[in-house]
Design a protein around this motif. Structure first.
Motif, PDB file in Angstrom:
ATOM      1  N   GLU A 260      55.752  40.431  58.609  1.00 43.53           N
ATOM      2  CA  GLU A 260      55.066  39.250  58.090  1.00 43.53           C
ATOM      3  C   GLU A 260      53.605  39.533  57.761  1.00 43.53           C
ATOM      4  N   LEU A 268      53.226  34.037  51.222  1.00 42.44           N
ATOM      5  CA  LEU A 268      54.149  33.468  52.200  1.00 42.44           C
ATOM      6  C   LEU A 268      54.337  31.972  51.969  1.00 42.44           C
ATOM      7  N   PHE A 310      59.567  38.782  58.190  1.00 37.22           N
ATOM      8  CA  PHE A 310      59.609  37.786  57.122  1.00 37.22           C
ATOM      9  C   PHE A 310      60.710  38.163  56.137  1.00 37.22           C
ATOM     10  N   PRO A 311      61.507  37.213  55.657  1.00 39.76           N
ATOM     11  CA  PRO A 311      61.416  35.757  55.785  1.00 39.76           C
ATOM     12  C   PRO A 311      62.143  35.162  56.994  1.00 39.76           C
ATOM     13  N   SER A 313      61.251  34.739  59.853  1.00 39.77           N
ATOM     14  CA  SER A 313      60.338  33.932  60.661  1.00 39.77           C
ATOM     15  C   SER A 313      60.125  32.535  60.094  1.00 39.77           C
ATOM     16  N   ARG A 314      60.537  32.315  58.851  1.00 41.73           N
ATOM     17  CA  ARG A 314      60.365  30.989  58.243  1.00 41.73           C
ATOM     18  C   ARG A 314      61.341  30.001  58.867  1.00 41.73           C
TER      19      ARG A 314
END
Length: 328
Positions: A260, A268, A310-311, A313-314
């Motif tokens: 990230e 982001l 990431f992604p 962690s979204r």
């Protein structure tokens, strides 16, 4: 639940006429005409010479930087935009950040179960076995031969990046070898994007073969995404492609991710907005979160910190993780 069509989503997120006029006047005032938008009208991609970009973004000074086979155009200096664009401009990308260096870690396991193989000073012959086949996964998840797609409008997709491609002939052979115990399809219904020539990629082959083995007998698409974003996966370009398609599979699986902290906050946030748009349409997106638990940034002195992927962690998509366990 009730989800939005692409046209309904456009009505929700498209910029106001005032914003469109201000931004287009700014671009056209500098002779920028080569722009393309998306169906939802909230993103523009424009092509222009570096000289024109410097006029658009006062303060920027673009240079070409070359390292090995890589060549990028970036500005080492900060830029500004006219005051009248305040409140109208959300994201400008590709100006400052340099591609992160990517290191490839190769590991071979020998008969002793230790890296290096063979236990004889690294000179032993490495042994391989088939490992986890579709039948192993289906048994693990208590799936019988009847647990396959039966509804005609079921659909799924996987996305490929980093010049990874699959071959239809390899998929057909894989299903002939490992798909005998369950009804299945042996061909991808649709490939969106450019399929490169040459040898099939390991990641692409794995993703296509196993999504069609666990989600068996279900119509499957493959999104083949060429190019890079700062030497990494062009997730934003892929999501913008989805924003331009009114008919899509409902489930998308992606086995790629980046650290990230290797991406800019503005990038982001823009990708996050595209994920929210996809969710509003009812799309389910599954992202791999890595094979080793929570990521870690190793710091000299031992004060290691978490390093989110990431992604995955979204919060607007589903993160899926596989852990490699060792017997005790």
């Amino acid at each position: 639940g009730k989800f939005l069509t692409l046209e309904e989503l456009r009505e929700l997120v498209q910029p106001s006429m005032a914003t469109l006029l201000v931004v287009l006047k700014w671009l056209q005032g500098h002779g920028v005409e080569r722009c393309r938008s998306v169906t939802t009208r909230d993103f523009l991609e424009c092509h222009m010479p570096a000289r024109v970009a410097e006029e658009l973004l006062p303060g920027a000074e673009f240079q070409r930087y070359v390292k090995g086979q890589q060549s990028v155009v970036r500005s080492p200096r900060p830029y500004s935009v006219p005051e009248e664009l305040e409140g109208h401009l959300d994201f400008v990308g590709g100006l400052h950040r340099f591609p992160a260096e990517r290191r490839v870690l190769s590991r071979a396991w020998g008969d002793t179960g230790q890296p290096g193989g063979g236990g004889g000073g690294g000179g032993g012959r490495v042994g391989f076995h088939l490992g986890v086949t579709p039948s192993v996964l289906r048994q693990r998840y208590n799936m019988t031969g009847g647990d396959v797609g039966m509804v005609p409008n079921n659909s799924q997709a996987c996305a490929q990046f980093l010049e990874q491609y699959f071959h239809q002939a390899d998929l057909a052979e894989f299903m002939q070898l490992f798909g005998k115990s369950f009804p299945h399809l042996s061909q991808v219904e649709r490939v969106v994007g450019h399929q490169g020539r040459g040898k099939a990629g390991l990641e692409a082959s794995l993703d296509v073969e196993y999504i069609m083995s666990t989600g068996a007998n279900i119509s499957t698409w493959v999104f083949s995404n060429a190019g890079r974003h700062e030497s990494q996966e062009p997730f934003l370009a892929w999501l913008l492609l989805l924003s331009n398609m009114s008919s899509l599979p409902w489930v998308h699986s992606v086995s790629y991710g980046d650290d990230e902290d290797s991406l800019s906050l503005s990038y982001l946030q823009r990708v996050n907005a595209e994920f929210m748009k996809a969710a509003a349409r009812g799309l389910t997106i599954l992202f791999a979160s890595g094979d080793a638990g929570a990521g870690c940034r190793r710091v000299a002195g031992g004060n290691h910190t978490f390093r989110p992927s990431f992604p995955a962690s979204r919060w607007v998509e589903v993160a899926v993780e596989g852990l490699l366990g060792t017997g005790g």
